[in-house]
Design an enzyme around this catalytic site. Structure first.
Site, PDB file in Angstrom:
ATOM      1  N   ASP A  65       6.579  33.914  46.248  1.00  0.00           N
ATOM      2  CA  ASP A  65       6.956  35.317  46.014  1.00  0.00           C
ATOM      3  C   ASP A  65       6.908  36.076  47.339  1.00  0.00           C
ATOM      4  OD1 ASP A  65       7.632  37.647  44.772  1.00  0.00           O
ATOM      5  OD2 ASP A  65       5.811  37.798  43.561  1.00  0.00           O
ATOM      6  N   GLU A  74      16.458  37.153  45.269  1.00  0.00           N
ATOM      7  CA  GLU A  74      17.478  38.195  45.185  1.00  0.00           C
ATOM      8  C   GLU A  74      18.101  38.204  43.792  1.00  0.00           C
ATOM      9  OE1 GLU A  74      20.600  39.921  48.271  1.00  0.00           O
ATOM     10  OE2 GLU A  74      20.953  37.828  47.781  1.00  0.00           O
TER      11      GLU A  74
END
Length: 117
Positions: A65, A74
């Protein structure tokens, strides 16, 4: 999917999610500021992009992350559009029949009346 479950992505690679809300930070944030101050920050995004589907784990099923890992964090159109397109008929049909929308039949009896005509 951001905002769901107990371990959802917290550093989604999305400008709107990674910079404070205009209500909190009313001034303009330039591209340079967005990049230098917010993009590289090692903390969770101040805004959760609820429902955004990100790229997911790598080919070895690992997921980091980290906002800069755009290929895995994205929320792209080609990922989210496929999900929305697949789920919309199921959500839309029950919601429209329950609540009604302008130009859309609002009750099952209206639908049955038209079908039997």
């Amino acid at each position: 999917m951001a905002g769901y479950g107990q371990t959802y992505p917290t550093q989604v690679h999305h400008r709107g999610a990674s910079i404070l809300s205009i209500e909190v930070l009313p001034g303009k944030v330039s591209c340079g500021e967005g990049f230098s101050i917010w993009f590289n920050a090692p903390r969770p995004n101040p805004n959760v992009h609820v429902g955004a589907i990100v790229g997911g784990p790598d080919s070895n099923d690992r997921f980091q992350d980290i906002r800069s890992d755009y290929s895995h964090l994205e929320p792209t159109t080609y990922i989210n559009a496929a999900f929305v397109g697949a789920v919309a008929p199921f959500v839309g049909s029950s919601t429209m029949l329950e609540h009604g929308y302008p130009g859309v039949l609002s009750t099952t009896s209206e639908l049955q009346d038209i079908c039997s005509a």
